[in-house]
Design a protein around this motif. Structure first.
Motif, mmCIF file in Angstrom:
data_model
loop_
_atom_site.group_PDB
_atom_site.id
_atom_site.type_symbol
_atom_site.label_atom_id
_atom_site.label_comp_id
_atom_site.label_asym_id
_atom_site.label_seq_id
_atom_site.Cartn_x
_atom_site.Cartn_y
_atom_site.Cartn_z
ATOM 1 N N MET A 1 0.841 -1.167 0.000
ATOM 2 C CA MET A 1 0.000 0.000 0.000
ATOM 3 C C MET A 1 0.896 1.243 0.000
ATOM 4 N N ARG A 2 0.578 2.167 -0.834
ATOM 5 C CA ARG A 2 1.338 3.412 -0.909
ATOM 6 C C ARG A 2 0.736 4.418 0.067
ATOM 7 N N LEU A 3 1.591 5.037 0.833
ATOM 8 C CA LEU A 3 1.115 6.016 1.806
ATOM 9 C C LEU A 3 0.498 7.231 1.133
ATOM 10 N N ARG A 4 0.939 7.495 -0.071
ATOM 11 C CA ARG A 4 0.332 8.587 -0.841
ATOM 12 C C ARG A 4 -1.164 8.325 -1.024
ATOM 13 N N ASN A 5 -1.519 7.074 -1.288
ATOM 14 C CA ASN A 5 -2.929 6.725 -1.465
ATOM 15 C C ASN A 5 -3.718 6.969 -0.180
ATOM 16 N N VAL A 6 -3.103 6.671 0.952
ATOM 17 C CA VAL A 6 -3.765 6.894 2.233
ATOM 18 C C VAL A 6 -3.959 8.399 2.457
ATOM 19 N N ARG A 7 -2.930 9.185 2.155
ATOM 20 C CA ARG A 7 -3.061 10.646 2.278
ATOM 21 C C ARG A 7 -4.204 11.151 1.399
ATOM 22 N N HIS A 8 -4.293 10.638 0.202
ATOM 23 C CA HIS A 8 -5.335 11.069 -0.717
ATOM 24 C C HIS A 8 -6.717 10.636 -0.228
ATOM 25 N N LEU A 9 -6.810 9.438 0.332
ATOM 26 C CA LEU A 9 -8.083 8.986 0.890
ATOM 27 C C LEU A 9 -8.527 9.904 2.021
ATOM 28 N N GLU A 35 -7.017 5.688 -8.312
ATOM 29 C CA GLU A 35 -6.146 5.457 -7.163
ATOM 30 C C GLU A 35 -6.940 4.890 -5.981
ATOM 31 N N ILE A 36 -8.117 5.447 -5.746
ATOM 32 C CA ILE A 36 -8.972 4.948 -4.655
ATOM 33 C C ILE A 36 -9.421 3.517 -4.947
ATOM 34 N N ARG A 37 -9.786 3.254 -6.195
ATOM 35 C CA ARG A 37 -10.191 1.884 -6.566
ATOM 36 C C ARG A 37 -9.025 0.903 -6.408
ATOM 37 N N GLN A 38 -7.827 1.319 -6.781
ATOM 38 C CA GLN A 38 -6.652 0.456 -6.617
ATOM 39 C C GLN A 38 -6.400 0.175 -5.133
ATOM 40 N N LEU A 39 -6.572 1.190 -4.298
ATOM 41 C CA LEU A 39 -6.426 1.003 -2.856
ATOM 42 C C LEU A 39 -7.454 -0.010 -2.357
ATOM 43 N N GLU A 40 -8.680 0.124 -2.817
ATOM 44 C CA GLU A 40 -9.732 -0.817 -2.425
ATOM 45 C C GLU A 40 -9.415 -2.233 -2.907
ATOM 46 N N ASP A 41 -8.920 -2.349 -4.127
ATOM 47 C CA ASP A 41 -8.548 -3.670 -4.655
ATOM 48 C C ASP A 41 -7.442 -4.292 -3.816
ATOM 49 N N LEU A 43 -6.694 -3.616 -0.668
ATOM 50 C CA LEU A 43 -7.191 -3.938 0.672
ATOM 51 C C LEU A 43 -8.185 -5.092 0.653
ATOM 52 N N GLY A 44 -8.904 -5.234 -0.441
ATOM 53 C CA GLY A 44 -9.903 -6.291 -0.550
ATOM 54 C C GLY A 44 -11.277 -5.883 -0.040
ATOM 55 N N PHE A 45 -11.479 -4.582 0.158
ATOM 56 C CA PHE A 45 -12.789 -4.080 0.583
ATOM 57 C C PHE A 45 -12.932 -2.620 0.168
ATOM 58 N N ALA A 46 -14.192 -2.182 0.097
ATOM 59 C CA ALA A 46 -14.479 -0.799 -0.287
ATOM 60 C C ALA A 46 -14.194 0.137 0.883
ATOM 61 N N VAL A 47 -13.636 1.303 0.570
ATOM 62 C CA VAL A 47 -13.399 2.316 1.602
ATOM 63 C C VAL A 47 -14.341 3.500 1.435
ATOM 64 N N VAL A 48 -14.915 3.650 0.252
ATOM 65 C CA VAL A 48 -15.901 4.704 0.018
ATOM 66 C C VAL A 48 -17.103 4.130 -0.715
ATOM 67 N N GLU A 49 -18.238 4.756 -0.472
ATOM 68 C CA GLU A 49 -19.442 4.469 -1.247
ATOM 69 C C GLU A 49 -19.651 5.664 -2.157
ATOM 70 N N ARG A 50 -19.691 5.410 -3.439
ATOM 71 C CA ARG A 50 -19.856 6.487 -4.398
ATOM 72 C C ARG A 50 -21.327 6.824 -4.524
ATOM 73 N N GLU A 51 -21.623 8.109 -4.375
ATOM 74 C CA GLU A 51 -22.998 8.593 -4.469
ATOM 75 C C GLU A 51 -23.065 9.683 -5.519
ATOM 76 N N ARG A 52 -24.253 10.104 -5.865
ATOM 77 C CA ARG A 52 -24.401 11.139 -6.890
ATOM 78 C C ARG A 52 -23.723 12.445 -6.492
ATOM 79 N N ARG A 53 -23.764 12.773 -5.236
ATOM 80 C CA ARG A 53 -23.222 14.052 -4.783
ATOM 81 C C ARG A 53 -21.950 13.888 -3.975
ATOM 82 N N GLY A 54 -21.133 12.948 -4.351
ATOM 83 C CA GLY A 54 -19.869 12.767 -3.655
ATOM 84 C C GLY A 54 -19.675 11.337 -3.191
ATOM 85 N N VAL A 55 -18.932 11.189 -2.112
ATOM 86 C CA VAL A 55 -18.652 9.876 -1.567
ATOM 87 C C VAL A 55 -18.871 9.899 -0.063
#
Length: 101
Positions: A1-9, A35-41, A43-55
């Motif tokens: 896991m790249r720490l940059r991805n965590v900072r971005h999350l 990048e968020i999808r790669q992080l989720e892949d 980790l093996g689980f979703a970290v955000v739920e994508r909605e129409r007005r954001g996450v």
């Protein structure tokens, strides 16, 4: 896991939107989304739920983001220490004295 991805999350969580976080980070929105999808892949689980007005963070994403500041602070401290050591600003000094009779 790249720490940059965590900072971005963390930024995505703070701003509640991948688009707003991408603008703040000066990244293209599709790149940050990937990048968020790669992080989720990874980790093996979703970290955000994508909605129409954001996450919205998932419970797992909330747990990760809650722990992230301490991790990132420790990393920043370690990097600062390494830079100071490289510049000769940190180190160990040993002083020995012998007693003359």
């Amino acid at each position: 896991m790249r720490l940059r991805n965590v900072r971005h999350l963390v930024m995505v969580a703070e701003l509640g939107s991948i688009a707003r976080a991408a603008a703040y980070l000066r990244l293209a929105q599709p790149a940050l989304s990937r990048e968020i999808r790669q992080l989720e892949d990874e980790l093996g689980f979703a970290v955000v739920e994508r909605e129409r007005r954001g996450v919205r963070l998932t419970p797992a994403g909330s747990a990760l983001v809650a722990s992230a500041p301490a991790l990132l602070t420790r990393l920043d401290d370690a990097i600062r220490g390494a830079r100071e050591a490289h510049a000769g600003l940190r180190g160990t000094v040993r002083v020995c004295m012998s007693r003359l009779a």
